[in-house]
Design a protein around this motif. Sequence first.
Motif, PDB file in Angstrom:
ATOM      1  N   TYR A  96      29.107  35.393  51.588  1.00 41.45           N
ATOM      2  CA  TYR A  96      30.074  34.359  51.235  1.00 41.45           C
ATOM      3  C   TYR A  96      30.531  34.521  49.788  1.00 41.45           C
ATOM      4  N   SER A  97      29.624  34.878  48.897  1.00 40.41           N
ATOM      5  CA  SER A  97      29.998  35.110  47.500  1.00 40.41           C
ATOM      6  C   SER A  97      30.957  36.292  47.388  1.00 40.41           C
ATOM      7  N   LEU A  98      30.711  37.343  48.145  1.00 43.06           N
ATOM      8  CA  LEU A  98      31.603  38.492  48.149  1.00 43.06           C
ATOM      9  C   LEU A  98      32.985  38.096  48.669  1.00 43.06           C
ATOM     10  N   TYR A  99      33.029  37.280  49.706  1.00 42.27           N
ATOM     11  CA  TYR A  99      34.298  36.794  50.258  1.00 42.27           C
ATOM     12  C   TYR A  99      35.076  35.995  49.209  1.00 42.27           C
ATOM     13  N   LEU A 100      34.396  35.098  48.500  1.00 45.27           N
ATOM     14  CA  LEU A 100      35.069  34.314  47.472  1.00 45.27           C
ATOM     15  C   LEU A 100      35.544  35.192  46.321  1.00 45.27           C
ATOM     16  N   PHE A 101      34.760  36.196  45.947  1.00 42.82           N
ATOM     17  CA  PHE A 101      35.168  37.103  44.868  1.00 42.82           C
ATOM     18  C   PHE A 101      36.409  37.893  45.270  1.00 42.82           C
ATOM     19  N   ILE A 102      36.478  38.349  46.507  1.00 45.95           N
ATOM     20  CA  ILE A 102      37.645  39.102  46.963  1.00 45.95           C
ATOM     21  C   ILE A 102      38.883  38.210  46.960  1.00 45.95           C
ATOM     22  N   LYS A 103      38.736  36.950  47.397  1.00 42.97           N
ATOM     23  CA  LYS A 103      39.870  36.023  47.347  1.00 42.97           C
ATOM     24  C   LYS A 103      40.340  35.812  45.909  1.00 42.97           C
ATOM     25  N   LEU A 104      39.398  35.662  44.981  1.00 44.21           N
ATOM     26  CA  LEU A 104      39.737  35.480  43.570  1.00 44.21           C
ATOM     27  C   LEU A 104      40.435  36.716  43.017  1.00 44.21           C
ATOM     28  N   ALA A 105      39.977  37.899  43.374  1.00 45.42           N
ATOM     29  CA  ALA A 105      40.589  39.133  42.894  1.00 45.42           C
ATOM     30  C   ALA A 105      42.016  39.270  43.412  1.00 45.42           C
ATOM     31  N   ILE A 106      42.253  38.910  44.659  1.00 49.68           N
ATOM     32  CA  ILE A 106      43.603  38.992  45.224  1.00 49.68           C
ATOM     33  C   ILE A 106      44.543  38.041  44.489  1.00 49.68           C
ATOM     34  N   ARG A 107      44.072  36.822  44.209  1.00 43.83           N
ATOM     35  CA  ARG A 107      44.904  35.876  43.456  1.00 43.83           C
ATOM     36  C   ARG A 107      45.159  36.367  42.038  1.00 43.83           C
ATOM     37  N   GLY A 108      44.148  36.969  41.427  1.00 48.13           N
ATOM     38  CA  GLY A 108      44.312  37.495  40.070  1.00 48.13           C
ATOM     39  C   GLY A 108      45.319  38.628  40.024  1.00 48.13           C
ATOM     40  N   ILE A 109      45.287  39.511  41.003  1.00 43.69           N
ATOM     41  CA  ILE A 109      46.249  40.613  41.061  1.00 43.69           C
ATOM     42  C   ILE A 109      47.659  40.075  41.262  1.00 43.69           C
ATOM     43  N   ALA A 110      47.816  39.076  42.127  1.00 42.56           N
ATOM     44  CA  ALA A 110      49.138  38.478  42.346  1.00 42.56           C
ATOM     45  C   ALA A 110      49.650  37.827  41.064  1.00 42.56           C
ATOM     46  N   ALA A 111      48.785  37.112  40.357  1.00 45.37           N
ATOM     47  CA  ALA A 111      49.194  36.471  39.101  1.00 45.37           C
ATOM     48  C   ALA A 111      49.565  37.518  38.059  1.00 45.37           C
ATOM     49  N   LEU A 112      48.828  38.606  38.000  1.00 41.43           N
ATOM     50  CA  LEU A 112      49.142  39.676  37.058  1.00 41.43           C
ATOM     51  C   LEU A 112      50.484  40.323  37.394  1.00 41.43           C
TER      52      LEU A 112
END
Length: 58
Positions: free
Chosen positions: A30-46
């Motif tokens: 579950y932590s890995l899933y949340l980290f991947i979601k956060l990374a995708i949002r960070g890439i989109a924001a960048l």
Amino acid sequence: MVPFNESSMFAMLPTVLLIFYGLFSLFGIYSLYLFIKLAIRGIAALDIYLDEKRNKRL
């Protein structure tokens, strides 16, 4: 009179450890899933930030 047998307490230990191992494994997934979601949002924001800077939009 002893309410429980000491050998039965030690016989339950592998089962309890297996349950804890399973829970920690699920927590890790579950932590890995949340980290991947956060990374995708960070890439989109960048991407949005870089696009605004390249096109001089403020």
